[in-house]
Design an enzyme around this catalytic site. Structure first.
Site, mmCIF file in Angstrom:
data_model
loop_
_atom_site.group_PDB
_atom_site.id
_atom_site.type_symbol
_atom_site.label_atom_id
_atom_site.label_comp_id
_atom_site.label_asym_id
_atom_site.label_seq_id
_atom_site.Cartn_x
_atom_site.Cartn_y
_atom_site.Cartn_z
ATOM 1 N N SER A 256 5.006 -66.149 -57.304
ATOM 2 C CA SER A 256 4.633 -65.739 -58.660
ATOM 3 C C SER A 256 5.851 -65.953 -59.541
ATOM 4 O O SER A 256 6.987 -65.872 -59.064
ATOM 5 C CB SER A 256 4.222 -64.253 -58.725
ATOM 6 O OG SER A 256 2.987 -64.026 -58.097
ATOM 7 N N ASP A 328 10.443 -53.915 -48.838
ATOM 8 C CA ASP A 328 10.105 -53.515 -47.481
ATOM 9 C C ASP A 328 9.688 -52.049 -47.490
ATOM 10 O O ASP A 328 10.526 -51.142 -47.485
ATOM 11 C CB ASP A 328 11.313 -53.726 -46.571
ATOM 12 C CG ASP A 328 11.009 -53.404 -45.117
ATOM 13 O OD1 ASP A 328 9.871 -52.962 -44.838
ATOM 14 O OD2 ASP A 328 11.890 -53.589 -44.259
#
Length: 776
Positions: A256, A328
């Site tokens: 993106s 994460d």
């Protein structure tokens, strides 16, 4: 002699007659009339129970919707109603995915997927989150669901997919709204897969040192979103990375882009903000273009069918865009089992919690799935087709009982300045996104909000750790610790899934970052001119020059091809400028050559293709044990391997019979269900496209088929000097009904790089008035 317009008219008439005959034969005349009747009503009046005042719904010539309501509650009610009008089947399919209930309507084929989804417990998490919504958030969710239910109760014929599959949708509830947000979070959070992949590579005998070679660290000299001068937090000295700390980009992160440019760098003296999220290409489109207007909220942009509000867009004072951080926020925990009793945790044996999930299968049978739960979350390895020997439980932010991501987006829709924007994002959870910001005062900014786990020192999050209580999360980072910047001196901010934080940032968001190619190219183009225009923003979004080619060109210079044809193609590639245009034959050969190069470590890693450019570059320049081919009698160098790869690429090109990249590199838009039926020719679309995984106008492709399944799912460019002059577009069209003229009318615009006006101004179009049902 016929004029071209008359020829097009006659061709269209013949196509329509053929379509009518095809549908009449397939469904019968009554079936065809039903399909026509199931197209959404776009004008006139509809009385609905649940509204407090009339709501105006205007559709322009491309099907873009403007909703004007007297209250926020009526606004979200109408948004739910209109989404259901245009995309009810898509919404039904999405909630069934989240619920793990596809097998009820599709049969045995989707049972593995349902088992996996039930094991994770997405819908269970959505129900828990619904019970803890803030009052304002809950009102929006309930109003939206009521709007969907108002459509179901309106008596309008259902979309054709329901008739073909023979069922009616159930009424919508609050968790049905929230579950799609959970699924989007899953789609953009894939660290668990990377942990499992590393675990399996280590089990294959790949050493930690070799893992670092196969998946190299993010380059020290590559750009980061933020620079040291942007940060208010004190920097720290970074320790040398271990072999498992810094890995290359995970498979899930397709791409993106977004960027924001300050007025000091533009011709208008005000900012530009651009965004193009790259997600799965599908029919219908993932997004729905919409303007929402009610007292206290006036926003326009990309909405998600199934959710209230605007996800990416602008209001009258600010604009925003998002890309995936890839933070994460997932960890796998290795469980030490005590047979028949449970697992060890903090020095004692803890019994598994067991929840039963009843999966109903089309045809009448039921399957009872027993899901094991731990203090961390579900044992997800039970749902894998090839589970590892040691069971693993998942800890994931999006399975927390509380989740206020919708509250955050609704607040962003209403924000009028930087401080209000930041305040709106305080309850943001996951998936963490790179938010870029601009306002009419000329300010630009960046923030990455989210619930970032605090891990114990030594726990990188990159490989599974023992689930014995020693490596539990210690909480979440405070909002003041989130990466952010406001009005940086350089006058621009760029995100392209590359590394966010500079060297010395106090903590790691993740060690999985996308390759910096797209970010480098965007910055290169932003700095190419002293003052930038709206046309420049368009050109950057459409750019398909490959920096991957730029890196691999020196390898081509060193090649000594085996055949005369390969030598000629080496010379052609060296004379090429690296633009992956759909009409380019050089782009086709380069893509095939690079694809062959990615086969290099196949024997070592157990995967057919290993798309790690920096590993491949180092191998080709410095040598690597995988270059020697065991099936030959002599020892090949890595340049020998690269030359053979070019020969194989040319053989494959000949077998394909293609002379241009776009002939085989096709952007495909499949329908989730109809693609497997005789209606595939009506529902599915595909178009020629350029680019590759690393170009700004991205074009990732399947190495086997060369087809493109992910790409720019939406594009917007906001001009803060003239907000009504802003632009947006998405592929396919606004309608989810394959007989609608708005089913795929935006696809040609998207393919050639054109846009629609992104404006509130009253368009010429059809008006539908939604009115309160009169009191009896």
């Amino acid at each position: 002699m016929l004029f071209p317009t008359m020829k097009r008219f006659l061709r269209g008439l013949v196509w329509l007659l053929g379509l009518f005959l095809f549908l009449a034969l397939l469904l019968g005349f009554s079936g065809y009339l039903y399909l026509r009747a199931s197209l959404p009503q776009g004008e006139g009046r509809i009385a609905l129970e649940g509204l407090s005042a009339p709501v105006e719904v205007v559709r322009d010539g491309k099907g873009v919707v403007r909703i004007r309501a007297a209250t926020l509650k009526d606004l979200f009610f109408a948004q739910g109603f209109v989404h259901a009008q245009e995309r009810l089947w898509q919404m039904e399919f999405q909630r069934r995915v989240g619920q793990g209930r596809l097998s009820e309507i599709l049969g045995e084929a989707t049972l593995p997927q349902d088992r996996f989804l039930r094991t994770w417990g997405f819908y269970r998490a959505a129900r828990a989150a619904y019970g803890k919504l803030y009052p304002e958030e809950k009102e929006a969710v309930d109003a939206y669901a009521a709007g969907v239910n108002a459509f179901l109760a309106s008596g309008a014929p259902l979309p054709p997919e329901f008739r073909l599959l023979g069922f009616r949708p159930e009424p919508w509830t609050g968790p049905d709204v929230l579950v799609w947000a959970k699924m989007m979070s899953y789609d953009l959070s894939g660290n668990w897969e990377e942990e499992l992949k590393r675990h399996r590579l280590l089990a294959r005998g790949v050493s930690p040192k070799r893992l670092l070679e196969l998946k190299p660290p993010y380059p020290e000299d590559a750009p980061t979103v933020l620079r040291a001068e942007d940060l208010k937090l004190p920097l720290k000295r970074e320790e040398a990375p271990s072999a498992l700390l810094r890995m290359a980009p995970p498979r899930f992160m397709e791409a993106s882009n977004n960027w924001v440019v300050a007025g000091s760098r533009t011709e208008t003296g005000k900012p530009f903000l651009a965004n193009d999220p790259h997600l799965a290409l599908q029919a219908p489109s993932l997004w729905f273009l919409m303007a929402l207007e009610a007292p206290g909220l006036r926003a326009i942009g990309a909405t998600l069918p199934g959710l209230p509000g605007v996800v990416i867009g602008r209001n009258e004072r600010i604009a925003w865009g998002v890309t995936n951080v890839g933070a994460d926020v997932e960890d796998l925990y290795l469980l030490e089992e005590v047979e028949g009793r449970g697992y060890r945790y903090k020095g004692r044996v803890v019994p598994y919690g067991v929840r039963e999930e009843v999966i109903r299968v089309k045809g009448g049978r039921e399957e009872v799935l027993k899901v094991r739960e731990t203090v961390y979350g579900p044992v997800i390895t039970d749902a894998l087709e090839d589970p590892p020997k040691t069971p693993m439980a998942l800890r994931w932010v999006s399975l927390d009982e509380e989740d206020h991501i919708l509250m955050a987006f609704l607040g962003v829709n209403r924000a009028g300045n930087w401080e209000e924007f930041k305040k709106a994002l305080l309850p943001y959870s996951a998936p963490s996104q790179n938010f870029v910001y601009a306002d009419v005062e000329g300010n630009i900014g960046y923030i990455a909000p989210g619930k970032f786990p605090v891990r114990k020192e030594g726990h990188t999050g990159m490989v599974p750790v023992p689930g014995n209580g020693e490596w539990d999360w210690l909480g979440y980072r405070r909002p003041e610790e989130w990466p952010q910047a406001f009005n940086p001196a350089r006058g621009y901010l760029v995100t392209a899934n590359h590394k966010v934080t500079p060297k010395g940032f106090p903590y790691a968001l993740t060690y999985d970052w996308a390759e910096p190619y797209r970010a480098e190219r965007i910055e290169e183009l932003l700095l190419a001119k002293e003052k930038l225009s709206l046309e420049d923003m368009k050109a950057i979004q459409q750019d398909q020059k490959s920096l991957l080619y730029r890196d691999f060109r020196p390898v081509l210079e060193l090649l000594t091809p085996l055949s005369e044809g390969a030598r000629a193609w080496r010379d052609r590639l060296l004379a090429w400028d690296g633009t992956m245009a759909p009409g380019s034959e050089e782009a086709l050969v380069f893509a095939l050559w690079y694809t062959e190069l990615t086969r290099l470590p196949q024997r070592e890693v157990g995967e057919a293709y290993w798309d790690e450019p920096r590993y491949l570059l180092k191998a080709l320049k410095e040598g690597d044990k995988n270059c020697d081919q065991p099936e030959t009698e002599y020892r090949e160098s890595c340049l020998d391997y690269a030359a053979l790869a070019l020969e194989r690429a040319l053989d494959r090109k000949e077998a394909l019979g293609a002379r241009a990249w776009g002939e085989v590199h096709r952007a495909r838009f499949p329908h989730a269900v109809l693609t497997h039926t005789p209606l595939k020719r009506l529902s599915d679309r595909e178009v020629a496209f350029g680019g590759d995984r690393y170009t700004v106008n991205v074009g990732p492709f399947d190495p086997e088929t060369l087809a493109m399944g992910h790409g720019p799912s939406y594009r917007q460019i906001v001009d803060l000097s003239d907000m009504e002059g802003s632009l947006f577009v998405h592929p396919m069209g606004q309608s989810g009904h394959f007989l609608s003229r708005h089913y795929a009318d935006l696809l040609p615009l998207w393919q050639r790089g054109d846009y629609l006006p992104m404006r509130f101004g009253a368009p010429l179009g059809r008006t539908l008035l939604l009115e309160p049902l009169p009191s009896p």
